[in-house]
Enzyme design. Structure first.
Site, short mmCIF file in Angstrom:
data_model
loop_
_atom_site.label_atom_id
_atom_site.label_comp_id
_atom_site.label_asym_id
_atom_site.label_seq_id
_atom_site.Cartn_x
_atom_site.Cartn_y
_atom_site.Cartn_z
N GLY A 83 73.93 11.81 152.90
CA GLY A 83 72.33 11.73 151.71
C GLY A 83 71.33 13.20 152.68
O GLY A 83 70.65 12.94 152.29
N SER A 84 72.03 13.56 154.07
CA SER A 84 71.07 13.52 154.44
C SER A 84 71.11 14.95 154.65
O SER A 84 70.42 15.93 154.65
CB SER A 84 71.38 13.18 156.58
OG SER A 84 72.13 13.84 156.18
N LYS A 106 74.27 17.15 154.18
CA LYS A 106 74.68 18.00 155.36
C LYS A 106 75.81 18.77 154.53
O LYS A 106 76.52 20.42 154.49
CB LYS A 106 75.85 16.88 155.65
CG LYS A 106 75.58 16.10 156.44
CD LYS A 106 76.29 15.27 157.38
CE LYS A 106 77.60 14.11 156.38
NZ LYS A 106 75.92 12.81 155.60
N THR A 135 75.16 19.86 151.69
CA THR A 135 74.11 20.87 150.96
C THR A 135 73.87 22.10 151.48
O THR A 135 74.36 23.25 151.42
CB THR A 135 73.36 20.23 150.46
OG1 THR A 135 73.40 19.01 148.91
CG2 THR A 135 71.73 21.64 149.64
N ASP A 137 84.59 13.98 152.26
CA ASP A 137 85.25 14.13 151.16
C ASP A 137 86.35 14.60 150.05
O ASP A 137 87.13 13.87 150.67
CB ASP A 137 83.90 13.61 150.17
CG ASP A 137 83.17 12.50 150.64
OD1 ASP A 137 82.96 11.72 150.90
OD2 ASP A 137 81.97 12.35 149.32
N ARG A 162 89.14 13.25 153.11
CA ARG A 162 89.61 12.31 152.15
C ARG A 162 91.04 12.06 151.01
O ARG A 162 91.29 11.39 150.66
CB ARG A 162 89.03 11.38 152.64
CG ARG A 162 88.24 11.05 153.80
CD ARG A 162 87.26 9.76 153.60
NE ARG A 162 86.66 9.77 154.98
CZ ARG A 162 87.18 8.48 155.91
NH1 ARG A 162 88.05 8.11 154.97
NH2 ARG A 162 87.28 7.69 157.49
N ILE A 183 79.67 13.02 158.61
CA ILE A 183 78.63 11.63 159.09
C ILE A 183 79.26 12.24 160.16
O ILE A 183 78.11 11.75 161.18
CB ILE A 183 78.68 10.21 158.47
CG1 ILE A 183 78.42 10.32 157.03
CG2 ILE A 183 78.19 9.94 159.34
CD1 ILE A 183 78.15 9.61 155.92
N SER A 184 80.12 11.81 160.75
CA SER A 184 81.13 11.89 161.52
C SER A 184 80.14 10.73 162.74
O SER A 184 78.94 10.91 163.87
CB SER A 184 81.10 13.14 162.95
OG SER A 184 80.59 13.81 162.52
N GLY A 190 80.69 -1.92 156.69
CA GLY A 190 80.45 -0.93 157.58
C GLY A 190 80.50 0.17 157.49
O GLY A 190 80.58 1.42 157.87
#
Length: 230
Positions: free
Chosen positions: A63-64, A66, A68, A90, A93, A133-134, A183
């Site tokens: 949600g930060s 990334k 976009t 995403d 994956r 996210i890493s 998690g």
């Protein structure tokens, strides 16, 4: 003719499957392989594209912004005649990493694979934009180590958990708070912020900068470091 040469293959029974698995587990990984150099190298490709290959690694909480930023940056580079490709967490994956979950070891393997793919894109002369996210610092540093020529550019979207959770574009924080996702980074799994990133983008008065402003900050860095010209 081809049908005449076809040799029927009998499916493996359970014993045969076990024997194959046993054999594969005893064969050393990456054995009997050799690096093959081609006459056209990275410099040739960069000269053709009139740019320098690099990896722009965007990290931050869910949600930060990334994805976009990644897409906006890719579009801006395209309008400038620069070839870029976005690797989105995403999206990968759905294919390359669809066999991985979100346990710590799976997250590490997810980033390892992405790092290797990103390295190939950079070697091809592209600006590879990796949006993940890493959360673990060690995994990001492992990817940085793959590009020892300074072409790994870590972009930290330093947005607070409160801001990201308020935005919650995918509804994942709500599910995590309800205990339906385990998690989840920032809730019950840690996020390790970069210590020495090349670019840090912060929220201003509790608001995330616009996508164009964030992209402009990254492009300025790429220009200053010579990645957008020969």
């Amino acid at each position: 003719l081809f049908s005449m040469l076809t040799i029927p293959v009998r499916p493996l029974d359970r014993e045969g499957e076990n024997r194959v698995l046993e054999m594969s587990s005893t064969v050393p990984k990456s054995s009997n392989i050799f690096w093959h150099d081609c006459p056209v190298g990275k410099t040739d490709r960069q000269n053709l594209l009139k740019q320098k290959g690099c990896v722009v690694w965007i990290t931050g909480l869910s949600g930060s912004g990334k994805s976009t930023l990644a897409c906006t940056l890719g579009r801006e580079l395209h309008t400038r005649g620069k070839l870029a490709y976005v690797l989105d967490g995403d999206n990968l994956r759905h294919g390359l990493n669809k066999d991985l979950g979100f346990a710590a070891e799976d997250r590490a393997e997810n980033i390892r694979r992405v790092g290797e793919v990103a390295k190939l894109f950079a070697d091809a002369g592209l600006v590879c934009i990796a949006s993940f996210i890493s959360p673990y610092r060690r995994d990001r540093e492992s990817c940085r180590a793959l590009l020892s020529d300074g072409s790994f550019i870590e972009v930290f979207l330093n947005m607070s958990l409160e801001l990201c959770e308020a935005r919650d574009p995918k509804g994942l924080y709500k599910l995590a708070r309800a205990g339906k996702i385990k998690g989840f980074t920032g809730i019950d799994d840690p996020y390790e912020a970069p210590l020495n990133c090349e670019i840090e983008i912060k929220e201003v008065d509790g608001v995330c900068p616009s996508p164009s402003d964030m992209a402009a900050q990254v492009i300025t860095y790429l220009e200053d470091k010579g990645f957008l010209h020969e």
